[in-house]
Design an enzyme around this catalytic site. Structure first.
Site, PDB file in Angstrom:
ATOM      1  N   LYS A 103       0.858  -1.200   0.000  1.00 54.38           N
ATOM      2  CA  LYS A 103       0.000   0.000   0.000  1.00 54.38           C
ATOM      3  C   LYS A 103       0.884   1.237   0.000  1.00 54.38           C
ATOM      4  O   LYS A 103       2.039   1.207   0.428  1.00 54.38           O
ATOM      5  CB  LYS A 103      -0.949   0.020   1.204  1.00 54.38           C
ATOM      6  N   ASP A 135      -2.138  -1.459  10.113  1.00 56.11           N
ATOM      7  CA  ASP A 135      -2.383  -1.509   8.663  1.00 56.11           C
ATOM      8  C   ASP A 135      -2.933  -2.854   8.194  1.00 56.11           C
ATOM      9  O   ASP A 135      -3.299  -2.986   7.024  1.00 56.11           O
ATOM     10  CB  ASP A 135      -1.064  -1.290   7.897  1.00 56.11           C
TER      11      ASP A 135
HETATM   12  O1  C5P Z   1       0.306  -0.852  14.546  1.00 58.83           O
HETATM   13  P1  C5P Z   1       1.732  -1.017  14.135  1.00 58.83           P
HETATM   14  O2  C5P Z   1       2.423  -2.109  14.885  1.00 58.83           O
HETATM   15  O3  C5P Z   1       1.917  -1.147  12.656  1.00 58.83           O
HETATM   16  O4  C5P Z   1       2.459   0.337  14.526  1.00 58.83           O
HETATM   17  C1  C5P Z   1       3.857   0.467  14.571  1.00 58.83           C
HETATM   18  C2  C5P Z   1       4.213   1.648  15.428  1.00 58.83           C
HETATM   19  O5  C5P Z   1       3.789   2.860  14.810  1.00 58.83           O
HETATM   20  C3  C5P Z   1       3.572   1.665  16.803  1.00 58.83           C
HETATM   21  O6  C5P Z   1       4.338   0.952  17.728  1.00 58.83           O
HETATM   22  C4  C5P Z   1       3.530   3.142  17.131  1.00 58.83           C
HETATM   23  O7  C5P Z   1       4.804   3.574  17.583  1.00 58.83           O
HETATM   24  C5  C5P Z   1       3.319   3.790  15.768  1.00 58.83           C
HETATM   25  N1  C5P Z   1       1.901   4.088  15.493  1.00 58.83           N
HETATM   26  C6  C5P Z   1       1.277   5.124  16.172  1.00 58.83           C
HETATM   27  N2  C5P Z   1      -0.049   5.378  15.928  1.00 58.83           N
HETATM   28  C7  C5P Z   1      -0.735   4.682  14.996  1.00 58.83           C
HETATM   29  C8  C5P Z   1      -0.099   3.633  14.272  1.00 58.83           C
HETATM   30  C9  C5P Z   1       1.215   3.380  14.545  1.00 58.83           C
HETATM   31  O8  C5P Z   1       1.867   5.787  17.015  1.00 58.83           O
HETATM   32  N3  C5P Z   1      -1.995   4.961  14.771  1.00 58.83           N
END
Ligand code: C5P
Length: 320
Positions: A11, A141
């Site tokens: 994406k 995601d």
């Molecule tokens: O959800 P995911 O594991 O992909 O997110 C990776 C990192 O990105 C999280 O640990 C966080 O630090 C940051 N993040 C965030 N807010 C979001 C999505 C991601 O702060 N909505």
């Protein structure tokens, strides 16, 4: 029993606005996400044991339990223990084409493919929204990667509203092979530098996030207006990543050449994309960037917008 090969598309973000802090420690986001046809292939093969095994020849992809695809299988096994006991373990082979730690949801789309594939392999009959609920436990995601296409994503990025598909646009993508940006670093740095401007009241978060629905990027998408989409590209994370990585800024400038509708970093980067109206134009931009930045560490790809998420490429009956 059957084995499955799945296509797991990458994406890009057409829009990423950081609105504030959430009580769960994440950020409240307002995004527009778009699938592209640069994709990994994920093969799922039943194993006669109770093991979950990941195979991938890419040096940056872990083959242990830290791999998000393995965690997706562990989640399904924990959620459906009787089915797991009945069918046994699985071997997950990842054929990596999407660059790793690149802002293109490569790990998330692999996990999404495992959820979709195990739902088929184990005959679970889960609906797309049930799969997306499980997906949200793996990463922000992952729910989008299941359905793909063009969508507004709010909340952590997991609250989705689909938009009309935009299949006639192309992108040139560029990434320095040796450069990786870690998503938590990008968000934490943003919080340190710009957290003072966040919406403070929790009740304002949701209303600010939902503002994207009537915003100019969504209007441009509904009108399928490539020029407007190019002009409305926006990513707040560029404010921290571009100053820290001047190479990425330079690449963005090189890709933003005449005729390109707009150029931007995707997600937390460091991949940069340039939006083009035709395949030929995208190819010309790719050639021009190669000439402008003749660095053997720079990888460039062409991709088309896609309306699809995880797809089954093939399935085979196997013994057992
Ligand atoms: O959800 P995911 O594991 O992909 O997110 C990776 C990192 O990105 C999280 O640990 C966080 O630090 C940051 N993040 C965030 N807010 C979001 C999505 C991601 O702060 N909505």
């Amino acid at each position: 029993m059957r084995s499955y090969s799945l296509i797991a598309p990458a994406k890009i973000n057409l829009y990423l606005e950081i609105i504030g802090d959430r009580p769960d420690g994440y950020h409240e986001l307002s995004m527009v996400l778009q699938s592209i046809d640069l994709a990994d292939q994920i093969d799922l093969r039943p194993l006669g044991t109770d093991r979950i095994r990941v195979r991938c020849t890419h040096p940056q992809v872990p083959q242990d339990k830290s791999n998000l695809a393995a965690r997706a299988a562990e989640l399904m096994a924990a959620q459906f223990p009787n089915t797991f006991a009945q069918y046994g373990g699985v071997e997950i082979t990842i054929h990596k084409r999407i660059p790793v730690a690149a802002g293109l949801a490569g790990g998330s789309t692999n996990a999404a493919a495992v959820l979709v594939g195990l739902n088929l392999l184990w005959n679970l009959g889960l609906t797309q929204s049930e799969l997306q609920e499980l997906a949200a436990r793996l990463g922000s995601d992952v729910p989008f990667c299941i359905a793909g296409g063009t969508a507004i994503a709010t909340g952590r990025g997991d609250q989705l509203s689909s938009l009309p598909s935009l299949e006639r646009l192309y992108v040139v993508l560029g990434k320095y092979r040796s450069l990786t940006v870690f998503t938590p670093w990008a968000y934490q740095t943003y919080r340190q530098q710009f957290g003072g401007s966040y919406t403070a009241k929790p009740q304002n978060l949701a209303s600010r996030a939902s503002g994207v629905h009537s915003g100019p990027m969504v209007r441009a998408i509904i009108q399928a207006d490539g020029v407007q989409i190019g002009q409305r590209l926006h990513n707040d994370l560029e404010r921290v990543v571009l100053p820290a990585y001047p190479q990425v800024l330079q690449l963005r400038e090189a890709i933003n050449s005449p005729g390109v509708l707009g150029a931007m970093m995707s997600g937390s980067g460091p991949t940069v994309f340039g939006l083009c109206e035709s395949y030929n134009q995208a190819q010309q931009v790719k050639t021009a960037v190669k000439v402008a930045l003749p660095d053997p560490d720079l990888d460039l790809w062409l991709a088309r917008f896609s309306s699809k998420g995880i797809q089954v490429a093939s399935s085979k009956q196997i013994l057992g």
